[in-house]
Design a protein around this motif. Structure first.
Motif, PDB file in Angstrom:
ATOM      1  N   GLU A 363       0.812  -1.205   0.000  1.00  0.00           N
ATOM      2  CA  GLU A 363       0.000   0.000   0.000  1.00  0.00           C
ATOM      3  C   GLU A 363       0.856   1.270   0.000  1.00  0.00           C
ATOM      4  OE1 GLU A 363      -2.852  -0.082   3.104  1.00  0.00           O
ATOM      5  OE2 GLU A 363      -3.531  -2.114   2.651  1.00  0.00           O
ATOM      6  N   LEU A 364       2.151   1.126   0.250  1.00  0.00           N
ATOM      7  CA  LEU A 364       3.044   2.280   0.288  1.00  0.00           C
ATOM      8  C   LEU A 364       3.749   2.427  -1.062  1.00  0.00           C
ATOM      9  CD1 LEU A 364       4.617   1.706   3.818  1.00  0.00           C
ATOM     10  CD2 LEU A 364       2.808   3.305   3.204  1.00  0.00           C
ATOM     11  N   PRO A 365       4.038   3.665  -1.471  1.00  0.00           N
ATOM     12  CA  PRO A 365       4.669   3.880  -2.776  1.00  0.00           C
ATOM     13  C   PRO A 365       6.182   3.723  -2.747  1.00  0.00           C
ATOM     14  CG  PRO A 365       4.163   5.977  -1.751  1.00  0.00           C
ATOM     15  CD  PRO A 365       3.631   4.917  -0.826  1.00  0.00           C
ATOM     16  N   PHE A 366       6.739   3.240  -1.648  1.00  0.00           N
ATOM     17  CA  PHE A 366       8.182   3.091  -1.521  1.00  0.00           C
ATOM     18  C   PHE A 366       8.478   1.886  -0.633  1.00  0.00           C
ATOM     19  CE2 PHE A 366       6.547   6.429   1.284  1.00  0.00           C
ATOM     20  CZ  PHE A 366       6.738   5.837   2.526  1.00  0.00           C
ATOM     21  N   PRO A 367       9.652   1.242  -0.794  1.00  0.00           N
ATOM     22  CA  PRO A 367      10.025   0.111   0.064  1.00  0.00           C
ATOM     23  C   PRO A 367      10.435   0.599   1.454  1.00  0.00           C
ATOM     24  CG  PRO A 367      11.776   0.592  -1.502  1.00  0.00           C
ATOM     25  CD  PRO A 367      10.637   1.479  -1.876  1.00  0.00           C
ATOM     26  N   THR A 368      10.186  -0.227   2.461  1.00  0.00           N
ATOM     27  CA  THR A 368      10.542   0.115   3.840  1.00  0.00           C
ATOM     28  C   THR A 368      11.281  -1.044   4.485  1.00  0.00           C
ATOM     29  OG1 THR A 368       8.495  -0.742   4.790  1.00  0.00           O
ATOM     30  CG2 THR A 368       8.473   1.550   4.040  1.00  0.00           C
ATOM     31  N   ILE A 369      11.930  -0.730   5.605  1.00  0.00           N
ATOM     32  CA  ILE A 369      12.621  -1.767   6.370  1.00  0.00           C
ATOM     33  C   ILE A 369      12.568  -1.393   7.849  1.00  0.00           C
ATOM     34  CG2 ILE A 369      14.878  -0.647   6.159  1.00  0.00           C
ATOM     35  CD1 ILE A 369      16.118  -3.472   6.023  1.00  0.00           C
ATOM     36  N   LYS A 370      12.444  -2.376   8.705  1.00  0.00           N
ATOM     37  CA  LYS A 370      12.446  -2.151  10.151  1.00  0.00           C
ATOM     38  C   LYS A 370      13.829  -2.497  10.686  1.00  0.00           C
ATOM     39  CE  LYS A 370       9.993  -3.128  14.452  1.00  0.00           C
ATOM     40  NZ  LYS A 370       8.888  -3.869  15.110  1.00  0.00           N
ATOM     41  N   LEU A 371      14.496  -1.494  11.258  1.00  0.00           N
ATOM     42  CA  LEU A 371      15.820  -1.685  11.841  1.00  0.00           C
ATOM     43  C   LEU A 371      15.759  -1.415  13.333  1.00  0.00           C
ATOM     44  CD1 LEU A 371      17.924   0.070   9.053  1.00  0.00           C
ATOM     45  CD2 LEU A 371      17.515  -2.382   9.358  1.00  0.00           C
ATOM     46  N   THR A 372      16.909  -1.443  13.979  1.00  0.00           N
ATOM     47  CA  THR A 372      16.962  -1.315  15.434  1.00  0.00           C
ATOM     48  C   THR A 372      16.301  -0.041  15.933  1.00  0.00           C
ATOM     49  OG1 THR A 372      19.054  -2.518  15.411  1.00  0.00           O
ATOM     50  CG2 THR A 372      18.496  -1.326  17.434  1.00  0.00           C
ATOM     51  N   LYS A 373      16.511   1.062  15.201  1.00  0.00           N
ATOM     52  CA  LYS A 373      16.021   2.361  15.653  1.00  0.00           C
ATOM     53  C   LYS A 373      14.665   2.731  15.073  1.00  0.00           C
ATOM     54  CE  LYS A 373      20.468   4.451  16.765  1.00  0.00           C
ATOM     55  NZ  LYS A 373      21.350   5.629  16.567  1.00  0.00           N
ATOM     56  N   GLY A 374      14.007   1.833  14.383  1.00  0.00           N
ATOM     57  CA  GLY A 374      12.681   2.147  13.867  1.00  0.00           C
ATOM     58  C   GLY A 374      12.504   1.784  12.404  1.00  0.00           C
ATOM     59  N   HIS A 375      11.433   2.303  11.815  1.00  0.00           N
ATOM     60  CA  HIS A 375      11.130   2.032  10.415  1.00  0.00           C
ATOM     61  C   HIS A 375      11.779   3.089   9.514  1.00  0.00           C
ATOM     62  CE1 HIS A 375       7.842  -0.704  11.786  1.00  0.00           C
ATOM     63  NE2 HIS A 375       8.142  -1.300  10.655  1.00  0.00           N
ATOM     64  N   TYR A 376      12.230   2.641   8.349  1.00  0.00           N
ATOM     65  CA  TYR A 376      12.901   3.529   7.401  1.00  0.00           C
ATOM     66  C   TYR A 376      12.391   3.287   5.984  1.00  0.00           C
ATOM     67  CZ  TYR A 376      16.448   4.382  11.018  1.00  0.00           C
ATOM     68  OH  TYR A 376      17.094   4.732  12.177  1.00  0.00           O
ATOM     69  N   LYS A 377      12.349   4.341   5.214  1.00  0.00           N
ATOM     70  CA  LYS A 377      12.260   4.182   3.768  1.00  0.00           C
ATOM     71  C   LYS A 377      13.618   3.655   3.312  1.00  0.00           C
ATOM     72  CE  LYS A 377       9.368   8.315   3.250  1.00  0.00           C
ATOM     73  NZ  LYS A 377       9.293   9.673   2.619  1.00  0.00           N
ATOM     74  N   LEU A 378      13.623   2.773   2.331  1.00  0.00           N
ATOM     75  CA  LEU A 378      14.881   2.156   1.907  1.00  0.00           C
ATOM     76  C   LEU A 378      15.017   2.214   0.395  1.00  0.00           C
ATOM     77  CD1 LEU A 378      17.433   0.578   2.727  1.00  0.00           C
ATOM     78  CD2 LEU A 378      16.096  -1.530   2.440  1.00  0.00           C
ATOM     79  N   PHE A 379      16.171   2.657  -0.059  1.00  0.00           N
ATOM     80  CA  PHE A 379      16.478   2.734  -1.489  1.00  0.00           C
ATOM     81  C   PHE A 379      17.858   2.132  -1.722  1.00  0.00           C
ATOM     82  CE2 PHE A 379      13.990   6.413  -0.128  1.00  0.00           C
ATOM     83  CZ  PHE A 379      12.840   6.238  -0.876  1.00  0.00           C
ATOM     84  N   GLY A 380      18.099   1.705  -2.931  1.00  0.00           N
ATOM     85  CA  GLY A 380      19.393   1.110  -3.238  1.00  0.00           C
ATOM     86  C   GLY A 380      19.939   1.567  -4.576  1.00  0.00           C
TER      87      GLY A 380
END
Length: 494
Positions: A363-380
Motif C-alpha cells: 500500500e506504500l509507494p516506496f520500500p521500507t525496512i524495520k531496523l533497530t532504531k525504527g522504520h525507514y524508507k529504503l532505497f538502493g
C-alpha cells in the motif's frame, strides 16, 4: 469608493493585416534550422507522397507549431491566419532562387499558392503515411510489443542526427552522460492501451544526453510496454548515434534499468567503441537486499550531504551505507567485474511506525525496512564507479531533476501531450517531430541565446522572443521585420 464599469473601447478588424505578425521571433528559429542543416536533412531523407507540399514544408510547419505553443493539428490555422508570418514564409520559399527557378516553382500549382502552412487535413494525411499497418496484426493481448517502423518513419528518426552532429561541432563534448527514463503520456485514443497506472497512455523511452541538453533518442511505445523493456537494445542504438569526439559514456537509470544483461554489458566493456560504461542504476529492494541491509552496523551509516549552488554543503535527513550484497547474476566467471551496492535510508514519520507495517507494504509507494532504531524508507543503488558514495548518490540524482523537467517540456511546453490519430505510426511521427522541436530549441539556448535566457523554459521564451509582435516589410527585394518592444528587444534580436 472606486466603481468599475465596462470599458469604452471596441474591437475592429484590421483591413491590412498581411504584414502584421504575433510571432516575430519564429523567423529566428527558421533561420537556425537552416544553418544547423535540419531543413536540408529533412529534404534529403524524406520522399513522401504529399500532393503540393514537400516534406520540409510540412515538418517545418509542425516544428514551428510546437515552438509557438500549439498542441494539436488544428492549431496550424492560428499560424496560417497570422498575416505577417504567412507573408514571410511565402517569400522565403523562393529565397535564393533565380527568376527562372521561381517561375518553375510557381508552376507546380494549378492555382496561385496562397497558403503558407498546410491545412489540418493535409497534415493528418501526411502523418498517416508513417503508420505500419502490417505490424498491427502481430500484436498479442497481454504482451509488450513495439511495432517495427516503416521506411518513412525510420527515415524521420534519422533526421535528429543533423542536430546532434551540429551540437557536437559547435560545442565539443568528449563525455556523454546518458539518462534513460520512460514517461507516460495520457491519451483518450480508442486504440491506446492501458499503462501500469490504469489509464490509457503511450510510454516513450527517452535517452537524454546531459552535457548537450539534447534528446539522443526517444522510442515511441504503447502504454503497456514496461519502461525497462529492451532497454539494452535502446542503449546500444543510442550509443551508435553519438557523434565523433565522444570518448567516454556514463549511464544513469532508475530501477527499470536494473537488468542483468544491461549492467553486464556496461561493466564488462562489451561495446567495441566505448568499452566499459560507468553506470549508477537504482537497485530493486528485494528481500535479499533487505537482509544484507539489516546486517549493517549502526556505526556504518553516514549522513548524506547535498551541495548548494555556491558550493556549501548541508546535511539531509537521509543516510547511506555500503552493502555487502552479491546477487547470483553478478558472478559469471572468476574475472567478473565488481558491482558496488549502496543503501540509502530515511527515517519514516513516527506516525507511520505502526505494528504490522511490513504486511501492508504494497500500500506504500516506496520500500521500507524495520531496523533497530525504527522504520525507514529504503532505497538502493548499484554501480561500477569508484566515486565516494555521497558524491555518487548526488550525481545519480541529477538524473531525476533532468528527467522530470524533460518530461514536462515534452508534454506541456511542446505538443507531446496531445496525439492526432488512432494510428500508432502517425502518433509516433507526431512525437518525433516534437523531439526535433525540443532539440532545435535547446540548441538555440545553448549556442545562440544570451546567458539570462539559457535556463528559461519555452513559456518564458515565448514571452521574450517568439511571441513578440512585428511588421514584415518587403522593399527592394529585401525583407525586414520591425519588432515591438523598443531598443532592448531589437538589440536582443540582433
Amino acid at each position: 469608493m472606486m466603481t468599475y464599469k465596462a470599458f469604452s473601447f471596441q474591437y475592429l478588424s484590421e483591413k491590412n493585416s498581411s504584414s502584421l505578425t504575433s510571432f516575430a521571433g519564429l523567423p529566428l528559429y527558421m533561420e537556425f534550422g537552416a544553418i544547423s542543416g535540419l531543413w536540408l536533412k529533412i529534404s534529403q531523407e524524406l520522399r513522401s507522397k504529399t500532393r503540393g507540399w514537400s516534406d520540409a514544408q510540412v515538418l517545418i510547419a509542425l516544428i514551428l507549431l510546437n515552438l509557438a505553443g500549439g498542441d494539436c493539428v488544428d492549431d496550424i490555422e492560428r499560424l496560417e491566419n497570422d498575416g505577417g508570418l504567412k507573408t514571410l514564409l511565402l517569400s522565403l520559399e523562393t529565397y535564393g532562387m533565380t527568376r527562372k527557378q521561381r517561375r518553375d516553382y510557381v508552376k507546380r500549382w494549378r492555382k496561385e499558392k496562397n497558403r503558407a502552412f498546410p491545412s489540418a487535413a493535409v497534415i493528418h494525411r501526411y502523418l498517416e503515411q508513417f503508420h505500419n499497418q502490417s505490424e498491427e496484426d502481430l500484436r498479442k493481448e497481454g504482451k509488450a510489443f513495439i511495432p517495427t517502423a516503416n521506411v518513412l518513419l525510420s527515415k524521420l528518426l534519422n533526421i535528429n542526427a543533423a542536430l546532434i552532429d551540429y551540437a557536437q561541432k559547435n560545442n565539443q563534448c568528449d563525455v556523454a552522460t546518458l539518462d534513460q527514463d520512460a514517461t507516460l503520456a495520457m491519451t483518450h485514443k480508442s486504440t491506446a492501451l492501458y499503462c501500469y497506472e490504469s489509464y490509457k497512455a503511450y510510454q516513450p523511452m527517452n535517452t537524454y544526453w546531459a552535457e548537450q541538453d539534447l534528446l539522443l533518442l526517444s522510442e515511441f511505445r504503447d502504454g503497456n510496454v514496461p519502461a525497462g523493456f529492451e532497454q539494452l537494445r535502446v542503449l546500444q542504438e543510442s550509443l551508435q548515434l553519438l557523434p565523433d569526439g565522444v570518448k567516454k559514456v556514463l549511464l544513469r537509470s532508475d530501477s527499470a534499468g536494473y537488468q542483468a544483461d544491461l549492467l553486464r554489458y556496461c561493466a564488462e566493456g562489451k561495446n567495441e567503441r566505448f568499452g566499459i560504461i560507468e553506470f549508477v542504476v537504482s537497485a530493486k529492494v528485494s528481500n535479499g537486499f533487505k537482509l544484507a541491509v539489516a546486517e549493517i552496523a549502526e556505526t556504518a551509516w553516514n549522513p548524506l550531504y547535498k551541495e548548494n549552488e555556491d558550493g556549501s554543503r548541508f546535511k539531509t535527513e537521509q543516510e547511506w551505507a555500503e552493502v555487502c550484497f552479491v546477487p547470483d547474476w553478478t558472478i559469471t566467471s572468476k574475472d567478473s567485474p565488481c558491482y558496488r551496492y549502496i543503501a540509502i535510508r530515511e527515517r519514516m514519520n513516527p506516525q507511520l511506525e505502526l505494528e504490522g507495517l511490513e504486511p501492508i507494504q504494497l500500500e506504500l509507494p516506496f520500500p521500507t525496512i524495520k531496523l533497530t532504531k525504527g522504520h525507514y524508507k529504503l532505497f538502493g543503488l548499484v554501480t561500477n564507479r569508484t566515486l565516494p558514495a555521497n558524491e555518487l548518490i548526488n550525481w545519480h540524482r541529477k538524473r531525476c531533476g533532468d528527467s522530470e523537467k524533460l518530461h514536462s517540456v515534452e508534454k506541456s511546453d511542446l505538443a507531446g501531450g496531445q496525439f492526432p490519430s488512432n494510428k500508432f505510426g502517425a502518433n509516433a511521427a507526431w512525437w518525433q517531430i516534437m523531439v526535433l522541436a525540443f532539440n532545435l530549441n535547446n540548441l538555440m539556448k545553448t549556442l545562440v541565446l544570451p546567458k539570462h535566457l539559457k535556463s528559461k523554459r519555452l513559456k518564458a521564451l515565448r514571452f521574450a522572443i517568439i511571441g513578440v509582435a512585428g511588421r514584415v516589410i518587403q522593399h527592394a527585394r529585401s525583407l525586414f521585420i520591425k519588432i515591438s518592444g523598443g531598443k532592448k528587444t531589437a538589440d536582443l534580436f540582433q
